[in-house]
Design a protein around this motif. Structure first.
Motif, PDB file in Angstrom:
ATOM      1  N   ARG A 550       0.830  -1.192   0.000  1.00  0.00           N
ATOM      2  CA  ARG A 550       0.000   0.000   0.000  1.00  0.00           C
ATOM      3  C   ARG A 550       0.874   1.254   0.000  1.00  0.00           C
ATOM      4  NH1 ARG A 550      -4.012   0.865   4.937  1.00  0.00           N
ATOM      5  NH2 ARG A 550      -2.152   1.849   5.811  1.00  0.00           N
ATOM      6  N   MET A 551       0.467   2.245  -0.769  1.00  0.00           N
ATOM      7  CA  MET A 551       1.266   3.468  -0.929  1.00  0.00           C
ATOM      8  C   MET A 551       0.666   4.571  -0.068  1.00  0.00           C
ATOM      9  SD  MET A 551       1.571   2.869  -4.983  1.00  0.00           S
ATOM     10  CE  MET A 551       0.145   1.770  -4.857  1.00  0.00           C
ATOM     11  N   ASP A 552       1.374   4.921   1.005  1.00  0.00           N
ATOM     12  CA  ASP A 552       0.947   5.984   1.916  1.00  0.00           C
ATOM     13  C   ASP A 552       1.835   7.209   1.748  1.00  0.00           C
ATOM     14  OD1 ASP A 552      -1.024   4.308   3.011  1.00  0.00           O
ATOM     15  OD2 ASP A 552       0.423   3.438   4.418  1.00  0.00           O
ATOM     16  N   HIS A 553       1.295   8.345   2.126  1.00  0.00           N
ATOM     17  CA  HIS A 553       2.029   9.610   2.135  1.00  0.00           C
ATOM     18  C   HIS A 553       2.772   9.838   0.812  1.00  0.00           C
ATOM     19  CE1 HIS A 553       4.480  12.645   4.740  1.00  0.00           C
ATOM     20  NE2 HIS A 553       3.706  13.233   3.835  1.00  0.00           N
ATOM     21  N   VAL A 554       2.006   9.858  -0.279  1.00  0.00           N
ATOM     22  CA  VAL A 554       2.604  10.060  -1.604  1.00  0.00           C
ATOM     23  C   VAL A 554       3.029  11.513  -1.801  1.00  0.00           C
ATOM     24  CG1 VAL A 554       1.353   8.156  -2.657  1.00  0.00           C
ATOM     25  CG2 VAL A 554       0.315  10.435  -2.601  1.00  0.00           C
ATOM     26  N   ALA A 555       2.579  12.430  -0.939  1.00  0.00           N
ATOM     27  CA  ALA A 555       2.932  13.840  -1.095  1.00  0.00           C
ATOM     28  C   ALA A 555       4.415  14.098  -0.841  1.00  0.00           C
ATOM     29  CB  ALA A 555       2.093  14.703  -0.147  1.00  0.00           C
ATOM     30  N   LYS A 556       5.105  13.179  -0.191  1.00  0.00           N
ATOM     31  CA  LYS A 556       6.536  13.380   0.089  1.00  0.00           C
ATOM     32  C   LYS A 556       7.399  12.997  -1.107  1.00  0.00           C
ATOM     33  CE  LYS A 556       7.100   8.749   2.090  1.00  0.00           C
ATOM     34  NZ  LYS A 556       7.429   7.979   3.299  1.00  0.00           N
ATOM     35  N   ARG A 557       6.764  12.456  -2.171  1.00  0.00           N
ATOM     36  CA  ARG A 557       7.527  12.049  -3.353  1.00  0.00           C
ATOM     37  C   ARG A 557       8.112  13.277  -4.043  1.00  0.00           C
ATOM     38  NH1 ARG A 557       6.269  11.218  -8.746  1.00  0.00           N
ATOM     39  NH2 ARG A 557       4.164  11.978  -8.288  1.00  0.00           N
ATOM     40  N   LYS A 558       9.395  13.240  -4.329  1.00  0.00           N
ATOM     41  CA  LYS A 558      10.061  14.381  -4.942  1.00  0.00           C
ATOM     42  C   LYS A 558       9.498  14.654  -6.342  1.00  0.00           C
ATOM     43  CE  LYS A 558      14.491  13.899  -2.508  1.00  0.00           C
ATOM     44  NZ  LYS A 558      15.953  13.725  -2.663  1.00  0.00           N
ATOM     45  N   GLY A 559       9.236  15.929  -6.605  1.00  0.00           N
ATOM     46  CA  GLY A 559       8.762  16.331  -7.922  1.00  0.00           C
ATOM     47  C   GLY A 559       7.274  16.208  -8.131  1.00  0.00           C
ATOM     48  N   CYS A 560       6.532  15.745  -7.117  1.00  0.00           N
ATOM     49  CA  CYS A 560       5.081  15.606  -7.286  1.00  0.00           C
ATOM     50  C   CYS A 560       4.422  16.983  -7.244  1.00  0.00           C
ATOM     51  CB  CYS A 560       4.493  14.683  -6.226  1.00  0.00           C
ATOM     52  SG  CYS A 560       4.431  15.411  -4.577  1.00  0.00           S
ATOM     53  N   ALA A 561       3.128  17.010  -7.558  1.00  0.00           N
ATOM     54  CA  ALA A 561       2.413  18.278  -7.652  1.00  0.00           C
ATOM     55  C   ALA A 561       2.390  19.022  -6.323  1.00  0.00           C
ATOM     56  CB  ALA A 561       0.979  18.028  -8.139  1.00  0.00           C
ATOM     57  N   VAL A 562       2.400  18.292  -5.208  1.00  0.00           N
ATOM     58  CA  VAL A 562       2.413  18.949  -3.899  1.00  0.00           C
ATOM     59  C   VAL A 562       3.702  19.739  -3.709  1.00  0.00           C
ATOM     60  CG1 VAL A 562       2.475  18.532  -1.410  1.00  0.00           C
ATOM     61  CG2 VAL A 562       0.853  17.282  -2.834  1.00  0.00           C
ATOM     62  N   GLN A 563       4.835  19.143  -4.107  1.00  0.00           N
ATOM     63  CA  GLN A 563       6.117  19.826  -3.974  1.00  0.00           C
ATOM     64  C   GLN A 563       6.195  21.044  -4.895  1.00  0.00           C
ATOM     65  OE1 GLN A 563       8.146  18.759  -1.656  1.00  0.00           O
ATOM     66  NE2 GLN A 563       7.027  16.892  -1.164  1.00  0.00           N
ATOM     67  N   VAL A 564       5.653  20.913  -6.108  1.00  0.00           N
ATOM     68  CA  VAL A 564       5.652  22.038  -7.049  1.00  0.00           C
ATOM     69  C   VAL A 564       4.792  23.173  -6.512  1.00  0.00           C
ATOM     70  CG1 VAL A 564       5.039  22.771  -9.384  1.00  0.00           C
ATOM     71  CG2 VAL A 564       6.086  20.522  -9.018  1.00  0.00           C
ATOM     72  N   ALA A 565       3.625  22.822  -5.934  1.00  0.00           N
ATOM     73  CA  ALA A 565       2.747  23.847  -5.379  1.00  0.00           C
ATOM     74  C   ALA A 565       3.418  24.591  -4.229  1.00  0.00           C
ATOM     75  CB  ALA A 565       1.443  23.206  -4.904  1.00  0.00           C
ATOM     76  N   ALA A 566       4.172  23.877  -3.415  1.00  0.00           N
ATOM     77  CA  ALA A 566       4.863  24.509  -2.292  1.00  0.00           C
ATOM     78  C   ALA A 566       5.882  25.532  -2.785  1.00  0.00           C
ATOM     79  CB  ALA A 566       5.541  23.451  -1.430  1.00  0.00           C
ATOM     80  N   GLU A 567       6.572  25.195  -3.877  1.00  0.00           N
ATOM     81  CA  GLU A 567       7.551  26.125  -4.436  1.00  0.00           C
ATOM     82  C   GLU A 567       6.883  27.388  -4.971  1.00  0.00           C
ATOM     83  OE1 GLU A 567       9.610  23.898  -7.365  1.00  0.00           O
ATOM     84  OE2 GLU A 567      10.613  22.566  -5.929  1.00  0.00           O
ATOM     85  N   LYS A 568       5.623  27.276  -5.414  1.00  0.00           N
ATOM     86  CA  LYS A 568       4.895  28.420  -5.950  1.00  0.00           C
ATOM     87  C   LYS A 568       4.139  29.185  -4.862  1.00  0.00           C
ATOM     88  CE  LYS A 568       4.061  26.236 -10.467  1.00  0.00           C
ATOM     89  NZ  LYS A 568       4.629  27.289 -11.351  1.00  0.00           N
ATOM     90  N   GLY A 569       4.248  28.730  -3.613  1.00  0.00           N
ATOM     91  CA  GLY A 569       3.541  29.389  -2.530  1.00  0.00           C
ATOM     92  C   GLY A 569       2.063  29.080  -2.493  1.00  0.00           C
ATOM     93  N   LEU A 570       1.656  27.929  -3.018  1.00  0.00           N
ATOM     94  CA  LEU A 570       0.252  27.541  -3.077  1.00  0.00           C
ATOM     95  C   LEU A 570      -0.049  26.474  -2.041  1.00  0.00           C
ATOM     96  CD1 LEU A 570      -0.135  27.229  -6.965  1.00  0.00           C
ATOM     97  CD2 LEU A 570      -0.714  29.202  -5.537  1.00  0.00           C
TER      98      LEU A 570
END
Length: 723
Positions: A550-570
């Protein structure tokens, strides 16, 4: 004006509809009060102990008129609009509207009753007012149009000193149809096509019963000519009885949203091209025909639709094809031609206390294409397929609550762009103009061009929550209006591609929020629901993963949309739907937005505890395309996911991840097993939202909505996750 000596005749909440000075249309809920000599409306319901001054009032006498404005469109919603004015002061009027035609008719009847009671009463200017009941000899026999509409067309010819002229009102709502539109409901009329071909001159008075199916009688028109041209098909009509009111059936017939999928098996898509006036509109319609679909091209239509209400309480809806510059031929479709068609909805005597209505549905259509002339069974089968919608209406009302109908037509968007990419900027300009109804942009009256409440407006902080919600477009429920500008979508990516075409496979697209019904502002009082409208957040990417665990906490994956949004201040919200099995799958949706409003419902959900989140996180599913057993198993009933399955919430610095373990529920696991077996044949819509409980938290707003089309299990990839 004091109303202490007046008696309240009728009162209730209605809609104020108009246009602001900057051009935007608006709607406000206002409390209208009709007294024996006064019509007025208030921002809140007036209290007897503490009377308030009305926002606006109109003195009622025998010179007043109730003008029918027909249907107005506001963000896809239909409003039935009435305008009350005095013929001596036409600039002073009150416009009111209702979401259902029953309420509009009640107000029209009550106001006209008060006008009749004022006959012979001396008005404040010293003149004597006469009502319509004093003179009615001038009413044209057999005329099926509203006298209030006729009066509005001849207002310039009226003289101020004409004190004794009758108002000549009738109960009918709607003018006669356009000259080029044939009214087949008048049995003895002769219809002549635009081309004037002798082969297309016929009488609608003779019909032959050809079959009975699904509880319907199917009739075929008997032509007066010996030879019928190949391009002119025979007209056929279906006649059936539906246990529902004429108004409820009419509202359902007029809608072109996802509700139509539940009773019209020939409907695939429909939208508004142009609103000509309150009774006439140009529509675009795609047909869903099941006759050897692998060998025949799909059909679409562009036609004019006219409606009216007759004196006997029946409704007439007429169709006829019409060309429109903003709705040209579409790639991949054959443009069919409706020569005549529509619905005739007539009341019948009730039986055993049940309301009954006769519904006639007529169609005379040329499906075009090479196969029509050589395969007559294609034409007949498709025509019967469309007429079978009468049986769908009957079954829909036998299993549904008609009080929940809220008719809606999506406004056509980007239609012109698909016609030809060579038109460039000019085509885009036409598309933008199409989204604004022509009636509102070019034919608005003085009342609608100015916000008559402007001088009475309270400061924004003092407005009712319902009014602020309509104007602020989401400010109360989680979005900052000042920061709701365009989001930079560059850099966002997922391994599942986005494709907005209808027939695409193994892809996702943003689903129209109005396809989902959510709790309205008054849900706690009347349990009513409304189309959801624009979501609060933007869906920017979708990932389709598989792994042995089972794949948990996928937001920590490098380069995912969550990481990109954080760089944009979103701020981002990742919803991870976990599908268990020998191979574990995860479908991850990434929603982003700018900063949230403090103390808003969405902010309280993001920062709340798990108990609060589980009691509010809701999913609305839908299967627009798929087998019957899958559609029945999945259904379209909203589900509180936190009450049905196990959910893990992971709150990061600028994101919230929601891991939904679908396998934790036996029932959900069973449905999932059924769905996975036929997933490549399905089109699935999903909407996520935070459930609203209190009046301040309503109406509900979607976090976001997505449509998944024919997903392939083999397209899932193994993600790289850190331990």
């Amino acid at each position: 004006m004091s109303s202490s000596s007046s008696t309240v005749v009728y009162e209730g909440w209605m809609v104020r509809h108009g246009r602001r000075k900057i051009g935007r249309s608006f709607i406000h809920m206002r409390y209208f009060v009709l007294e024996t000599r006064l019509l007025s409306y208030f921002k809140r319901k007036p209290q007897h102990k503490m009377p308030k001054l009305p926002i606006k009032s109109l003195h009622i006498d025998g010179n007043c008129r109730v003008e029918d404005r027909g249907l107005k469109m506001h963000h896809g919603h239909m409003l039935y609009v009435l305008s009350v004015y005095n013929k001596r002061e036409k600039h002073h009027r009150i416009t009111m509207a209702a979401f259902n035609i029953q309420e509009a008719l009640i107000w029209k009847e009550k106001i006209e009753m008060v006008i009749d009671q004022q006959q012979g009463v001396v008005s404040p200017d010293g003149n004597t007012a006469f009502s319509s009941s004093q003179q009615n000899a001038g009413v044209e026999n057999g005329r099926k149009s509203s006298s209030s509409d006729r009066d509005s067309h001849h207002e310039e010819e009226e003289e101020e000193e004409d004190n004794h002229r009758s108002l000549m009102r009738r109960t009918t709502i709607g003018n006669g149809p356009p000259e080029s539109l044939h009214d087949w409901t008048r049995g003895n009329d002769t219809g002549i096509s635009d081309q004037g071909s002798p082969a297309q001159v016929f009488s609608r008075g003779h019909w032959r019963l050809v079959r009975c199916q699904n509880g319907l009688r199917i009739f075929e028109e008997l032509q007066d000519v010996d030879y019928l041209a190949r391009s002119c098909s025979r007209a056929m009509k279906a006649v059936g009885v539906v246990e529902a009111s004429c108004e409820a059936i009419f509202q359902l017939v007029m809608s072109m949203d996802t509700t139509r999928f539940e009773w019209d098996c020939s409907f695939q898509y429909g939208s508004l091209v142009e609103e000509v006036d309150g009774h006439t509109a140009i529509l675009y319609h795609r047909l869903q025909l099941d006759w050897f679909s692998a060998f025949t091209w799909p059909r679409d239509l562009c036609y004019v639709r006219y409606w009216r209400r007759n004196d006997d309480g029946s409704y007439v809806v007429l169709f006829q094809s019409r060309e429109h510059p903003n709705c040209g031929p579409q790639p991949g479709f054959v443009r069919a031609h409706i020569e005549s068609g529509g619905f005739n909805i007539s009341p019948l005597k009730s039986r055993n206390g049940r309301v009954r209505t006769q519904v006639q549905h007529l169609m005379q259509i040329d499906l075009k294409g090479w196969g029509v002339g050589y395969l007559p069974s294609f034409q007949q089968h498709s025509l019967l397929h469309m007429l079978n919608s009468v049986a769908g209406l009957r079954e829909w009302f036998s299993q549904s609550d008609e009080s929940q109908i809220l008719p809606r037509i999506p406004v056509m968007d980007n239609m012109a762009l698909s016609v030809s990419s060579k038109k460039g900027t000019k085509t885009q300009d036409n598309t933008v103009q199409t989204s604004l109804p022509a009636d509102e942009s070019r034919h608005s009256t003085v009342e609608e061009e100015s916000d008559e409440d402007e001088e009475f407006q309270l400061p924004e902080s003092e407005l009712e929550p319902s009014t602020r919600e309509l104007d602020a477009d989401g400010k109360l429920l989680g979005l900052d209006e000042e920061d709701s500008g365009e989001i930079d979508f560059s850099g966002f990516s997922g391994n599942l591609r986005r494709d907005d075409r209808d027939n695409s496979r193994d892809c996702w697209r943003i689903s129209d929020g109005n396809n989902f019904r959510v709790r309205s502002k008054n849900f706690i009082y009347d349990k009513s629901k409304v189309p959801a409208g624009k979501p609060l957040m933007e869906l920017v990417a979708v990932d389709w993963f598989k792994d042995v665990k089972r794949m948990d906490h996928v937001a920590k994956r490098k380069g995912c949309a969550v990481q990109v949004a954080a760089e944009k201040g979103l701020f981002s919200l990742a919803i991870n739907l976990q599908v268990p099995g020998t191979t574990n799958y995860s479908m991850v949706f990434y929603f982003v937005s700018k900063k949230l409003i403090p103390n808003s419902l969405l902010q309280r959900f993001v920062d709340g505890d798990d108990e609060f989140r589980n009691s509010r996180f809701k999913l609305i599913p839908s299967v627009p395309k798929g087998s019957w057993i899958v559609r029945q198993s999945v259904g379209s009933t909203p589900c509180l996911l936190g009450k049905a399955v196990d959910i893990t919430y992971i709150r990061g610095a600028n994101y919230l991840e929601i891991d939904v373990d679908i396998g934790s529920s036996t029932v959900a696991n069973g449905v999932l097993g059924l769905v996975c077996g036929v997933i490549t044949t399905l089109v699935v819509d999903m909407a996520f939202l935070v459930q609203g409980h209190t009046y301040e938290e309503l109406p509900e707003r979607l976090i976001g909505a997505v449509r998944m089309s024919h997903i392939e299990l083999s397209s899932a990839v193994v993600p790289v996750l850190e331990d």
